[in-house]
Design an enzyme around this catalytic site. Structure first.
Site, PDB file in Angstrom:
ATOM      1  N   CYS A   1      31.564 -60.238 -58.076  1.00 38.86           N
ATOM      2  CA  CYS A   1      31.826 -58.978 -58.782  1.00 38.86           C
ATOM      3  C   CYS A   1      33.200 -58.918 -59.440  1.00 38.86           C
ATOM      4  CB  CYS A   1      31.606 -57.790 -57.860  1.00 38.86           C
ATOM      5  SG  CYS A   1      32.744 -57.681 -56.451  1.00 38.86           S
TER       6      CYS A   1
ATOM      7  N   HIS B   1      33.051 -53.517 -53.794  1.00 39.79           N
ATOM      8  CA  HIS B   1      32.422 -53.913 -55.053  1.00 39.79           C
ATOM      9  C   HIS B   1      33.381 -53.531 -56.173  1.00 39.79           C
ATOM     10  CE1 HIS B   1      29.638 -54.950 -58.096  1.00 39.79           C
ATOM     11  NE2 HIS B   1      29.351 -53.713 -58.448  1.00 39.79           N
TER      12      HIS B   1
ATOM     13  N   SER C   1      19.956 -43.661 -49.817  1.00 36.52           N
ATOM     14  CA  SER C   1      20.175 -44.068 -48.439  1.00 36.52           C
ATOM     15  C   SER C   1      20.201 -45.587 -48.370  1.00 36.52           C
ATOM     16  CB  SER C   1      19.060 -43.527 -47.539  1.00 36.52           C
ATOM     17  OG  SER C   1      19.143 -44.082 -46.244  1.00 36.52           O
TER      18      SER C   1
ATOM     19  N   ASP D   1      16.045 -48.919 -53.549  1.00 35.17           N
ATOM     20  CA  ASP D   1      14.858 -48.077 -53.746  1.00 35.17           C
ATOM     21  C   ASP D   1      15.202 -46.660 -54.211  1.00 35.17           C
ATOM     22  OD1 ASP D   1      15.963 -47.116 -51.445  1.00 35.17           O
ATOM     23  OD2 ASP D   1      14.280 -47.639 -50.141  1.00 35.17           O
TER      24      ASP D   1
ATOM     25  N   ASN E   1      22.102 -63.420 -66.654  1.00 34.68           N
ATOM     26  CA  ASN E   1      20.749 -63.267 -66.127  1.00 34.68           C
ATOM     27  C   ASN E   1      19.659 -63.185 -67.192  1.00 34.68           C
ATOM     28  OD1 ASN E   1      22.378 -62.845 -63.794  1.00 34.68           O
ATOM     29  ND2 ASN E   1      20.635 -61.871 -62.823  1.00 34.68           N
TER      30      ASN E   1
ATOM     31  N   ASP F   1      29.483 -51.979 -65.478  1.00 35.01           N
ATOM     32  CA  ASP F   1      29.401 -52.991 -64.420  1.00 35.01           C
ATOM     33  C   ASP F   1      28.591 -54.169 -64.939  1.00 35.01           C
ATOM     34  OD1 ASP F   1      29.292 -54.432 -62.098  1.00 35.01           O
ATOM     35  OD2 ASP F   1      28.588 -52.782 -60.837  1.00 35.01           O
TER      36      ASP F   1
ATOM     37  N   ASN G   1      16.707 -44.049 -52.975  1.00 37.49           N
ATOM     38  CA  ASN G   1      16.471 -42.879 -52.125  1.00 37.49           C
ATOM     39  C   ASN G   1      17.775 -42.313 -51.572  1.00 37.49           C
ATOM     40  OD1 ASN G   1      17.170 -44.772 -50.208  1.00 37.49           O
ATOM     41  ND2 ASN G   1      15.392 -44.443 -48.890  1.00 37.49           N
TER      42      ASN G   1
ATOM     43  N   GLU H   1      31.124 -30.518 -53.181  1.00 39.80           N
ATOM     44  CA  GLU H   1      30.429 -31.765 -52.855  1.00 39.80           C
ATOM     45  C   GLU H   1      28.964 -31.492 -52.553  1.00 39.80           C
ATOM     46  OE1 GLU H   1      29.859 -35.199 -49.571  1.00 39.80           O
ATOM     47  OE2 GLU H   1      30.130 -33.077 -49.142  1.00 39.80           O
TER      48      GLU H   1
ATOM     49  N   ASP I   1      18.311 -52.834 -48.681  1.00 46.01           N
ATOM     50  CA  ASP I   1      19.559 -52.235 -49.151  1.00 46.01           C
ATOM     51  C   ASP I   1      20.738 -52.981 -48.531  1.00 46.01           C
ATOM     52  OD1 ASP I   1      18.004 -50.336 -50.418  1.00 46.01           O
ATOM     53  OD2 ASP I   1      18.191 -48.879 -48.803  1.00 46.01           O
TER      54      ASP I   1
ATOM     55  N   ASN J   1      27.269 -61.303 -67.823  1.00 43.51           N
ATOM     56  CA  ASN J   1      26.455 -62.060 -66.872  1.00 43.51           C
ATOM     57  C   ASN J   1      25.381 -62.835 -67.629  1.00 43.51           C
ATOM     58  OD1 ASN J   1      23.674 -60.709 -66.729  1.00 43.51           O
ATOM     59  ND2 ASN J   1      25.022 -58.947 -66.422  1.00 43.51           N
TER      60      ASN J   1
END
Length: 784
Positions: free
Chosen positions: A352, A411, A387, A383, A306, A434, A385, A528, A405, A304
């Site tokens: 991607c 992806h 989630s 962030d 960037n 990635d 978390n 899990e 998010d 990439n």
């Protein structure tokens, strides 16, 4: 390409193509990374990996060539001493042994930790007690201390952690020698020199350059892969499949990796040389290229653009002016060549799968077993978390200004196979890499290598970037209804939808293999839960606070994890979208929202429906549906709400991803809320047939059948065809005007140049609808 290397002190003998004769002029070698450009006599030398002019004392000194046929040529003159007059690099023999015969380079290409042979023709016979003293060096300021230079002499050959050499056979004036590099040697372009041991006063004779790669066939190499079938697939296969679409409708897209195409190996080496690490400290950077962890991390950043003059520039806004749409790339070769010819100007544009395809090409080319992996419903947890928090309005529409998010339809990343000496043998094997620029890693946009085993076990504290990859496959999907008074409340939805159908191409076939179990244990299993618990403890500092566990991110605000991640109250109704007819490009969409009352009492529900065309990142582009229904459900009753979206409603705003997102916010009278979502990918049609046996060097016809998907006449359609080993470059064919929904066939000829399974890609391109893509694998037989 000319038959003379621009930086080699040799020209090919017309008598023996595999042999090189010394030029009479003394020529200096190029720097280690070499050049793609064939140098003309008296043309100033330009090294492709640097834009600065070289020092004058590094310019090659060109001698007059070709004026006297069959004249002996050599470097320098040592009077009565023995000199090397010819070198046979045994490219065919070495190439077959090292699985490098497909590289079209002028230099010999070999793999580390494995013998390769040279035949040296001398001006006089050597004494039996005399030996050759060889010097190999790579990179600028090569030194033995940095392991970028080695001096060694012929002796009894044994594989070791140093460079070794031995005489194989010797006739009067000809000696065949075998050389071997250590299995952890620095990879790249080397200069090889030699002298005879008894002639110490004479300087080394420069024999020429060769390229050393990683070796998945060598058990002592960190990149060793035991399975021959997997080595054939993940190192030598120059085409593959990338899976795209949505979880319920996964589509295969062909991709030409093309690691053996003209100039690609040189371009891959130049990518290393143009990295910021090399620019800052060239000698140190080259000395680290023995380590696949280091090399893959550098390449992940360089694919990439960037932080550097990397290969591909990303674009996710659906606007591709001044560049190429990511969906128009059919492989990595054109992208890499355009970047190189443009003097490191990033190529516009990629998403991607383009980043993953290019990264796969580079790493396979350098000898690291690599595959492309697709994760459906992939989280981007900004962030950390664990989630993905999505904010919606009362119609289920995503509020972009509040939602940081995201959950992408899919992806695509890479896995490479190598040992993790930094972590321990438990974490050897597949490593996530990635190149898509999503988050910074140590100040640079890159990701990995992250051990797949570590992700599954919840060991997210281990290098590199474990937390981000863990969240991509394990984060909870949490939906919040944002009210007009700026309060928020949880909405019931499927929180466990992230990380589904993790897919890669099967070894030896075009089928899809689900590898989700490599990343996580079965949903709800004891292992899990253990992995999740370990990951949470590693990511957060944990404080007991009554029944709640308060989690703090470093420098971040406290979050009540049970408030955040405990599911919302399960409503007393269920809902599901059902597709009534296959969703075809150019056709009206016909669906139904199926609602069911789970209670023994009647219920009233307000159903707010919305629909939008979206990018594959689920970013909305334009709203195409907005309606509301009042529904009464009797006890245990089921009802269907019909939904129809006409082609005219979506045709102007449909993106090249061909995706539509439907949402239904169901508001039950007593305050319960249910969000139902459906991602739709519109289907298309293309058939490719090979009309006869495919044989190297023999013309064979191909027939492509396409359909106009629209209810209107279309003109100016074009078929774009390409395939490594089947066509040279790209083929463009005009398609006759097509009446509404008319089917048409186009025939053309191909002449295969390489045997084995070869991928032919065909795209139907039109300004009236998104590209329709297809591919077929053609098994090409060798010529009889």
């Amino acid at each position: 390409m000319n038959q003379t290397s621009p930086t080699s002190p040799f020209t090919k003998s017309k008598r023996t193509p595999e042999k090189w004769e010394f030029s009479k002029a003394v020529q200096e070698p190029s720097p280690a990374s070499g050049s793609l450009k064939t140098q003309k006599p008296h043309e100033p030398f330009h090294h492709p990996s640097h834009d600065l002019k070289p020092r004058d004392d590094k310019l090659p000194k060109e001698g007059k060539q070709g004026k006297r046929k069959n004249k002996e040529r050599y470097l320098g003159d040592d009077g009565d001493g023995i000199r090397v007059t010819k070198v046979d690099w045994q490219r065919s023999r070495n190439g077959a042994a090292h699985h490098t015969q497909e590289y079209p380079c002028l230099e010999l290409v070999v793999r580390r930790g494995q013998l390769f042979s040279l035949t040296l023709e001398l001006s006089a016979a050597m004494d039996s007690e005399e030996t050759f003293i060889f010097t190999v060096e790579t990179g600028p300021e090569a030194s033995e201390a940095l392991h970028t230079k080695a001096v060694f002499q012929t002796s009894e050959l044994e594989m070791s952690d140093t460079w070794t050499a031995a005489k194989d056979t010797q006739t009067e004036n000809t000696v065949t020698v075998s050389l071997a590099s250590p299995p952890d040697a620095v990879i790249g372009r080397y200069l090889l020199s030699t002298r005879v041991s008894s002639r110490c006063k004479h300087r080394d004779r420069k024999l020429g350059e060769f390229i050393l790669l990683f070796n998945p066939w060598c058990p002592e190499d960190d990149v060793f892969l035991a399975s021959e079938e997997e080595r054939q697939e993940y190192v030598l296969n120059d085409s593959g499949i990338i899976f795209r679409g949505v979880e319920k409708r996964i589509r295969a897209q062909g991709w030409n990796y093309g690691q053996f195409e003209e100039d690609i190996l040189n371009i891959c080496l130049s990518i290393l040389d143009r990295s910021p690490s090399h620019q800052d400290s060239p000698a140190t950077d080259v000395s680290c290229r023995h380590d696949p962890i280091y090399v893959t991390r550098i390449i992940s950043a360089m694919v990439n653009s960037n932080d550097d003059r990397g290969v591909v520039q990303g674009q996710w806004q659906g606007k591709y002016g001044g560049g190429t749409s990511p969906l128009h790339w059919r492989g990595s070769v054109a992208t890499l060549q355009k970047w190189f010819k443009g003097r490191s100007k990033p190529v516009k544009y990629g998403q991607c799968w383009v980043f993953a395809g290019v990264l796969c090409t580079v790493l396979r080319c350098l000898g690291i077993a690599t595959r492309v992996v697709s994760n459906f419903n992939s989280a981007h947890d900004t962030d950390r978390n664990l989630s993905v928090d999505k904010y919606v309005d009362s119609f289920g529409r995503t509020l972009e200004d509040l939602t940081e998010d995201s959950m992408w339809n899919f992806h695509v990343w890479n896995e490479s196979w190598f040992a993790r000496k930094d972590l321990g043998p438990s974490y050897n094997g597949w490593q996530v890499l990635d190149a898509t620029p999503q988050e910074e890693s140590e100040g640079v946009f890159r990701c990995g290598p992250a051990s797949v085993t570590a992700i599954r076990e919840g060991d997210v504290h281990l290098a590199h970037d474990g937390p981000f990859v863990f969240a991509e496959v394990n984060a909870d999907y949490v939906t919040w209804l944002w009210n007009e008074d700026e309060s928020r409340e949880r909405v019931y939805s499927d929180t466990k939808k992230i990380g589904r159908c993790i897919s890669t191409k099967a070894v030896g076939s075009d089928s899809r293999v689900d590898i989700t179990s490599l990343y996580k244990y079965p949903e709800g299993s004891r292992k899990e839960r253990q992995g999740d618990s370990k990951a949470v403890k590693k990511l957060f500092s944990v404080e007991a606070s009554g029944r709640r566990t308060r989690l703090r991110r470093a420098g971040g605000r406290g979050l009540w994890r049970d408030d955040l991640l405990e599911p919302a109250t399960k409503p007393s109704i269920t809902g599901k979208f059902k597709v009534l007819e296959p969703p075809m490009l150019g056709q009206d969409l016909k669906l139904a929202l199926c609602l069911a009352n789970l209670t023994s009492r009647a219920q009233r529900i307000r159903v707010n429906l919305s629909g939008a065309t979206i990018l594959y990142t689920r970013k909305p582009v334009a709203e195409i549906l907005h309606e509301s229904h009042a529904v009464r459900l009797g006890p245990q009753e089921e009802k269907k709400i019909p939904i129809m979206i006409s082609y005219s409603q979506y045709k102007e705003d449909l993106t090249e991803d061909k995706k539509i997102l439907l949402a239904a916010m169901c508001l039950v009278t007593k305050g319960e809320k249910l969000l139902v979502e459906k991602d739709i990918t519109l289907e298309d049609f293309i058939i490719i047939k090979v009309l006869g046996p495919a044989v190297v060097g023999v013309v064979v016809a191909v027939e492509v059948t396409v359909v106009n998907p629209l209810l209107e006449k279309v003109k100016d359609c074009v078929l774009i065809v390409e395939g490594s080993g089947l066509l040279r470059g790209q083929l463009s064919l005009d398609v006759p005007s097509l009446e509404p929904q008319e089917r048409a066939s186009v025939q053309f000829d191909i002449t295969p140049s390489k045997s084995g399974p070869r991928q032919l890609q065909v795209d139907l391109v039109s300004s009236h609808f998104p590209d329709i893509k297809g591919f077929v694998v053609i098994h090409v037989a060798t010529a009889k």
